[in-house]
Design an enzyme around this catalytic site. Structure first.
Site, PDB file in Angstrom:
ATOM      1  N   GLY A 184       0.800  -1.213   0.000  1.00  0.00           N
ATOM      2  CA  GLY A 184       0.000   0.000   0.000  1.00  0.00           C
ATOM      3  C   GLY A 184       0.840   1.272   0.000  1.00  0.00           C
ATOM      4  O   GLY A 184       1.991   1.273  -0.353  1.00  0.00           O
ATOM      5  N   ARG A 224       2.012   4.303 -13.525  1.00  0.00           N
ATOM      6  CA  ARG A 224       1.733   4.736 -12.158  1.00  0.00           C
ATOM      7  C   ARG A 224       0.748   5.908 -12.191  1.00  0.00           C
ATOM      8  O   ARG A 224       1.133   7.078 -12.212  1.00  0.00           O
ATOM      9  CB  ARG A 224       3.037   5.122 -11.436  1.00  0.00           C
ATOM     10  CG  ARG A 224       4.042   3.973 -11.383  1.00  0.00           C
ATOM     11  CD  ARG A 224       5.265   4.307 -10.549  1.00  0.00           C
ATOM     12  NE  ARG A 224       4.939   4.563  -9.158  1.00  0.00           N
ATOM     13  CZ  ARG A 224       4.763   3.614  -8.239  1.00  0.00           C
ATOM     14  NH1 ARG A 224       4.887   2.341  -8.557  1.00  0.00           N
ATOM     15  NH2 ARG A 224       4.476   3.934  -6.995  1.00  0.00           N
ATOM     16  N   CYS A 260      18.062 -10.270   0.134  1.00  0.00           N
ATOM     17  CA  CYS A 260      17.506 -11.591   0.422  1.00  0.00           C
ATOM     18  C   CYS A 260      17.393 -12.430  -0.843  1.00  0.00           C
ATOM     19  O   CYS A 260      17.570 -13.653  -0.799  1.00  0.00           O
ATOM     20  CB  CYS A 260      16.157 -11.468   1.120  1.00  0.00           C
ATOM     21  SG  CYS A 260      14.888 -10.570   0.181  1.00  0.00           S
ATOM     22  N   CYS A 319      16.209 -17.894   2.644  1.00  0.00           N
ATOM     23  CA  CYS A 319      15.472 -16.674   2.969  1.00  0.00           C
ATOM     24  C   CYS A 319      14.678 -16.911   4.247  1.00  0.00           C
ATOM     25  O   CYS A 319      14.971 -17.825   5.006  1.00  0.00           O
ATOM     26  CB  CYS A 319      14.585 -16.228   1.815  1.00  0.00           C
ATOM     27  SG  CYS A 319      13.406 -17.454   1.241  1.00  0.00           S
ATOM     28  N   ASP A 354       6.987 -10.539   1.878  1.00  0.00           N
ATOM     29  CA  ASP A 354       6.165  -9.540   1.205  1.00  0.00           C
ATOM     30  C   ASP A 354       5.502 -10.102  -0.048  1.00  0.00           C
ATOM     31  O   ASP A 354       4.415  -9.663  -0.429  1.00  0.00           O
ATOM     32  CB  ASP A 354       7.041  -8.332   0.848  1.00  0.00           C
ATOM     33  CG  ASP A 354       6.250  -7.198   0.228  1.00  0.00           C
ATOM     34  OD1 ASP A 354       5.165  -6.887   0.751  1.00  0.00           O
ATOM     35  OD2 ASP A 354       6.719  -6.617  -0.765  1.00  0.00           O
ATOM     36  N   CYS A 392      23.671 -15.615  -7.468  1.00  0.00           N
ATOM     37  CA  CYS A 392      22.237 -15.685  -7.767  1.00  0.00           C
ATOM     38  C   CYS A 392      21.475 -16.482  -6.719  1.00  0.00           C
ATOM     39  O   CYS A 392      20.450 -16.043  -6.211  1.00  0.00           O
ATOM     40  CB  CYS A 392      22.043 -16.301  -9.150  1.00  0.00           C
ATOM     41  SG  CYS A 392      20.338 -16.616  -9.611  1.00  0.00           S
ATOM     42  N   CYS A 415      14.654 -14.864  -6.355  1.00  0.00           N
ATOM     43  CA  CYS A 415      13.483 -14.835  -5.484  1.00  0.00           C
ATOM     44  C   CYS A 415      12.587 -16.049  -5.731  1.00  0.00           C
ATOM     45  O   CYS A 415      12.256 -16.359  -6.886  1.00  0.00           O
ATOM     46  CB  CYS A 415      12.686 -13.557  -5.714  1.00  0.00           C
ATOM     47  SG  CYS A 415      11.269 -13.380  -4.587  1.00  0.00           S
TER      48      CYS A 415
END
Length: 427
Positions: free
Chosen positions: A78, A146, A264, A270, A286, A336, A340
């Site tokens: 947010g 945006r 991370c 992680c 997140d 690497c 993620c």
């Protein structure tokens, strides 16, 4: 597995929390936002604002669970400024109340900047906040992606916020998402961000899954992301060594120099970056704010217990243990580590699952940047000035371009014509 979990539990080690004081509520409607949809997890009507009681609980628990002497508070959304200035004034008061003697707090506000007036900026400066400001490169690309709830672009308001922060002594970190459209203009994007006058950039690749299992049209492709990073790296190494920090470059070079990455996404495991929602719910990450990744809440457990809970430790270990053999044999594994977990939905060459969707892009960048990056580190450590190092790199690159025309194959090996690839990034 139980033994592995016990060995991996790192009680007392630092961890980070991203607090969401207004949950997913935002005053913009960015085309690629992954967080607005989490509002569907709550019954309507629902008050998306952290209460004073929950704020007190959060600040107290976080400080108590931290090893110190610096406690890192990250305020996210947010749009976290929607919580109002008084919320953050109260947060700072609580931090000072609960901090042990000799400890300090570091606050970081991640914002779209559209609500930052002089009163906000004065407070942030007086309270020594760092600010991450979302701005997507050039005006037209930013306004394409945006927009506010009325469909209006926000670039001018964000740029004004950057200058307002600077006038109050705050140099914002610039956060730029990399969509497929933005990746097509690497030099223009980098130069536009550089012109803002800040000294720190983060590039965040947009990878979103479509309902059919593929990726959305705005997601950056692996090829485009690798070309984007490589082109921006060339622009940086030719002109901005020692003057501009690009997070991914800095972290990669730290690993190549024998250090450990702070990001991370580049770590072997992680799980040390939690999310605390406005209602006190705690999630693994997140990018994993989903019911199945809800690990508890502050009303019934403390942060120190939750971050080292078996379910969270297993979440962190899965990043390492789920690597396909292609990753384990890759020469770039140390920088690497599979990337993620949210993007590890592709398949390796042998069909094994768990390959990062952006793998080909990362490999292209690492192969492109390794030699000049190590040259920079070696020469600077040896006492050479940044200006000298950049002059050396420009000369090397110009030599590679000698005799190459616009319609010739690009020197990077992409197979594209030079004018369609790296031509604009020549020194």
């Amino acid at each position: 597995m139980d033994q592995l979990l016990r060995e991996a539990t790192r009680t007392g080690e630092p961890f980070v929390v991203m607090a969401k004081p207004v949950g997913p509520i935002c005053n913009l409607e960015c085309s690629y936002c992954y967080y607005l949809g989490t509002a569907a997890f709550y019954e309507r009507p629902h008050q998306f604002r952290m209460s004073d009681e929950m704020l007190d609980t959060y600040v107290r628990q976080y400080i108590q669970a931290s090893p110190g002497p610096v406690v890192h508070f990250v305020w996210h959304g947010g749009e976290p400024t929607l919580a109002g200035l008084d919320f953050y004034r109260r947060a700072v008061e609580l931090q000072q109340r609960y901090l042990p003697d000799g400890w300090t707090c570091w606050n970081n506000l991640q914002t779209n900047g559209t609500l930052l007036d002089d009163e906000w900026c004065a407070f942030l400066a007086d309270a020594h906040f760092d600010v991450g400001l979302s701005i997507d490169g050039t005006p037209w690309l930013h306004d394409l992606q945006r927009r506010d709830h009325n469909g209006h672009g926000t670039y001018d308001r964000v740029l004004a916020a950057a200058h307002r922060l600077q006038a109050h002594g705050i140099q914002p970190d610039l956060l730029c998402t990399v969509t497929d459209a933005l990746a097509q203009e690497p030099v223009a994007v980098y130069r536009a961000l550089r012109s803002v006058g800040s000294k720190w950039l983060q590039f965040i690749p947009i990878v979103r899954r479509s309902p059919g299992g593929g990726t959305t049209p705005d997601s950056v492709t692996p090829e485009a992301y690798g070309r984007f990073l490589s082109t921006v790296f060339d622009e940086w190494m030719h002109h901005d060594v020692g003057m501009m920090n690009v997070q991914f470059f800095a972290e990669t070079m730290r690993v190549w120099a024998g250090g450990t990455a702070n990001l991370c996404v580049m770590a072997p495991t992680c799980g040390r970056v939690l999310v605390v929602e406005h209602d006190g719910a705690v999630y693994s990450c997140d990018h994993f704010v989903t019911p199945e990744h809800r690990i508890g809440d502050l009303a019934n457990a403390d942060l120190g217990t939750l971050v080292d809970a078996p379910v969270q430790v297993r979440f962190g270990l899965d990043k390492r243990d789920g690597l396909p053999g292609q990753c384990l044999a890759c020469p770039w594994l140390s920088v690497c580590n599979g990337g993620c977990p949210k993007d590890r939905f592709a398949f390796a060459e042998d069909g094994a699952p768990g390959l990062n969707y952006l793998c080909d892009g990362f490999r292209r960048f690492f192969a492109h940047a390794e030699q000049p990056a190590k040259h920079i580190t070696q020469r600077v450590r040896g006492g050479a000035s940044a200006a000298t190092v950049m002059a050396e790199l420009r000369a090397q690159t110009l030599e590679r371009w000698r005799g190459v025309g616009r319609n010739d194959p690009c020197i990077c090996g992409s197979g594209r014509k030079a004018k369609q690839c790296c031509w604009s990034s020549r020194p």
